[in-house]
Design an enzyme around this catalytic site. Structure first.
Site, short mmCIF file in Angstrom:
data_model
loop_
_atom_site.label_atom_id
_atom_site.label_comp_id
_atom_site.label_asym_id
_atom_site.label_seq_id
_atom_site.Cartn_x
_atom_site.Cartn_y
_atom_site.Cartn_z
N PHE A 156 0.82 -1.23 0.00
CA PHE A 156 0.00 0.00 0.00
C PHE A 156 0.85 1.26 0.00
CE2 PHE A 156 0.95 -0.12 4.56
CZ PHE A 156 1.14 1.23 4.83
N LYS A 180 -0.97 -6.98 -9.40
CA LYS A 180 -1.94 -7.15 -8.30
C LYS A 180 -1.60 -6.07 -7.27
CE LYS A 180 -2.68 -8.43 -4.64
NZ LYS A 180 -3.04 -7.45 -3.58
N GLU A 183 -4.78 -4.24 -1.87
CA GLU A 183 -6.23 -4.06 -1.77
C GLU A 183 -6.58 -2.81 -0.96
OE1 GLU A 183 -4.30 -6.18 -0.39
OE2 GLU A 183 -5.12 -7.19 1.37
N SER A 233 5.40 -6.91 3.36
CA SER A 233 5.95 -7.24 4.68
C SER A 233 6.78 -8.53 4.60
CB SER A 233 4.80 -7.43 5.66
OG SER A 233 3.96 -8.46 5.19
N CYS A 288 9.75 1.69 3.60
CA CYS A 288 10.63 0.58 3.98
C CYS A 288 12.05 1.07 4.20
CB CYS A 288 10.61 -0.50 2.91
SG CYS A 288 11.32 0.06 1.38
N GLU A 382 9.08 -4.13 13.31
CA GLU A 382 8.80 -3.05 12.36
C GLU A 382 7.49 -2.39 12.77
OE1 GLU A 382 7.70 -4.04 8.27
OE2 GLU A 382 8.71 -2.24 7.57
#
Ligand code: NAD
Length: 491
Positions: A156, A180, A183, A233, A288, A382
């Site tokens: 995301f 893909k 979502e 992740s 990240c 994290e």
């Protein structure tokens, strides 16, 4: 236009298959804007039949696309770049709407994605192949061939930039690409797909399938898919890597991170304060490459005061954006409470006023925790929010030991004015991207992006030269010609 606009209608987000928008048939998914906390769009999970339709259409289109000379494919990518620049304001609005970034951050992310596209535009020159007469009349040559249908699964936090790490390179090399998106942030994919169509990409060469984990699993298990690039992740990256490899695919899966910055007393105070503060507050810490742990060596309190001052000047909804979900805001609050119960001092954070325009958004203020111990959860997990945990160290060696004790390996930075100390960290840090007096050491093109340890599963990097080897095969052709002449007319 510096304000994120919340549309007065919900955006429907379908699958893009064979050049048409078609609804998926799985569960409905609501899309929230982190700015308003309201539903701004809707999509559906793609089921097995939807994924099969997508792979079949991509598989049909790919051979003709691969037959085009790379120069012709590149011309379409040039047009793609022009159109992205034309529409950059609209794309930035869309990214901010669904992700919560500031508009400036959304624009910057898009521009970084366009840099990867620019690298892809140079592939026609880089990838001319090599040919050599290896013995008299015998020639060996390399030819680069696409893999077929390939997949990109994205997180995301960069709705345009991370997909752009993969799409231009994979397409330019002659693959059909199935994206893909997350979502949580699928709405940007509508604009990217429309622009690729307008750029002249043949139908079926670029496909979007919406959904979450189950959709990814259908793609990874599908025999028509040759390779999968993944960014997300660590838990998901590990699963995707295992599952994709088990079904015989080439997989490169980039995972999460816990980036450390070492601060030495001889560092330039102002440069350090800006670099460190902006590293953990930028994109509200949802990068990240964001700083997560500050390893403060010796007496660096005057610099820490400047870091606190700069971070506290951030204004939510203006210079700093929102957090992706309400649940994530709760997780950040719980993480801070846990850290203080373990003995950390909160030196910044706590009460804050949500921006007047967006009182219902998902906000979390810049937060600094001092005297965190390496064993505390705030130092190990994290968190993915604007939280900086300070660990006090007596020496550079102690700081390096803490840095290298964490399982991730994306980024590590040092702030110092001593070249030898900087070089020591560049050599010893167990992180794939090292910064010297830089808080976000993201390599710029043509240097490649990718971590190590638990931040990456698979070989090579997702951008730069090694990405060519990921998205294509090198064919070796050996040719022999009789060199003597049999007829007079041949002489
Ligand atoms: P996520 O892992 O929840 O989701 C990433 C993608 O994987 C999404 O498309 C999601 O639908 C899918 N997915 C989720 N769980 C899955 C599973 N078990 N199996 C298969 N697919 C699955 O990540 P996120 O919350 O969207 O993004 C944030 C994470 O991404 C952070 O950990 C961040 O560090 C990481 N990230 C890493 C990099 C990098 O370059 N290493 C870059 C950006 C983000």
């Amino acid at each position: 236009m510096n304000r994120v606009r919340i549309p007065d209608h919900q955006i429907t987000c379908s699958n893009f298959i064979a050049g048409k928008w078609v609804p998926a048939h799985g569960d409905f998914i609501d899309i929230y804007s982190p700015y308003s906390g309201s539903v701004v769009g809707r999509t559906r999970e793609s089921n097995l039949a939807d994924v099969s339709e997508a792979v079949a259409s991509a598989g049909k289109a790919q051979p003709q696309w691969a037959e085009l000379p790379i120069k012709e494919r590149t011309r379409i990518m040039f047009r793609f770049r022009e159109l992205l620049l034309r529409d950059q304001d609209e794309i930035a609005q869309r990214i901010s709407l669904e992700n919560g970034k500031t508009l400036a951050e959304s624009r910057a992310g898009l521009m970084k994605g366009i840099e990867v596209l620019e690298f892809a535009l140079s592939l026609q020159n880089l990838d001319e192949g090599a040919r050599m007469e290896v013995s008299r009349g015998v020639f060996c040559e390399y030819r680069r061939e696409p893999l077929g249908v390939v997949v990109g699964i994205t997180p995301f936090n960069f709705p345009a930039m991370v997909p752009m790490w993969m799409i231009p390179i994979a397409l330019t090399l002659g693959n059909a690409f199935i994206w893909k998106p997350s979502e949580k942030t699928p709405l940007t994919s509508i604009l990217i797909a429309e622009i690729l169509r307008e750029a002249g990409l043949p139908d079926g060469v670029f496909t979007v399938v919406q959904g979450g984990r189950r959709t990814v699993e259908y793609l990874l298990d599908h025999e028509g898919v040759a390779a999968a690039g993944f960014v997300g992740s660590t838990a998901a990256a590990r699963q995707v890597y295992r599952r994709g490899c088990a079904s015989g695919k080439r997989v490169l899966a980039l995972g999460g991170a816990k980036n450390h910055i070492i601060l030495l007393p001889d560092a330039d105070p102002d440069m350090s304060a800006v670099g460190i503060s902006d590293s953990f507050t930028g994109c509200a810490g949802q990068r990240c490459m964001a700083a997560s742990v500050l390893l403060a060596v010796g007496d660096v309190d005057p610099i820490i005061e400047k870091i606190v001052a700069r971070a506290s000047s951030q204004t939510l909804g203006n210079s700093m954006g929102a957090i992706i979900t309400d649940e994530q805001v709760q997780f950040l609050n719980e993480s801070v409470a846990e850290a203080t119960s373990e003995g950390a001092d909160r030196v910044l954070g706590g009460d804050f006023k949500p921006p007047g325009d967006y009182p219902e958004g998902y906000w979390f203020p810049p937060t600094i925790l001092d005297r965190v111990q390496p064993t505390h959860m705030a130092a190990r997990r994290e968190l993915f929010g604007p939280i900086l945990s300070i660990i006090r160290c007596d020496s550079l060696s102690e700081a390096l030991a803490v840095e290298n004790g964490n399982p991730y390996g994306n980024a590590a930075s040092i702030f110092t004015s001593n070249g030898a100390m900087a070089e020591k960290v560049a050599r010893a840090a167990r992180a794939a991207m090292v910064g010297i007096n830089i808080g976000i050491p993201v390599p710029r093109e043509p240097f490649s992006f990718g971590g190590m340890n638990d931040s990456k599963f698979g070989h090579g990097d997702i951008t730069g030269p090694s990405s060519l080897d990921f998205w294509s095969n090198l064919k070796k052709v050996t040719t022999k010609w009789q060199m003597q002449t049999d007829h007079n007319w041949m002489s």
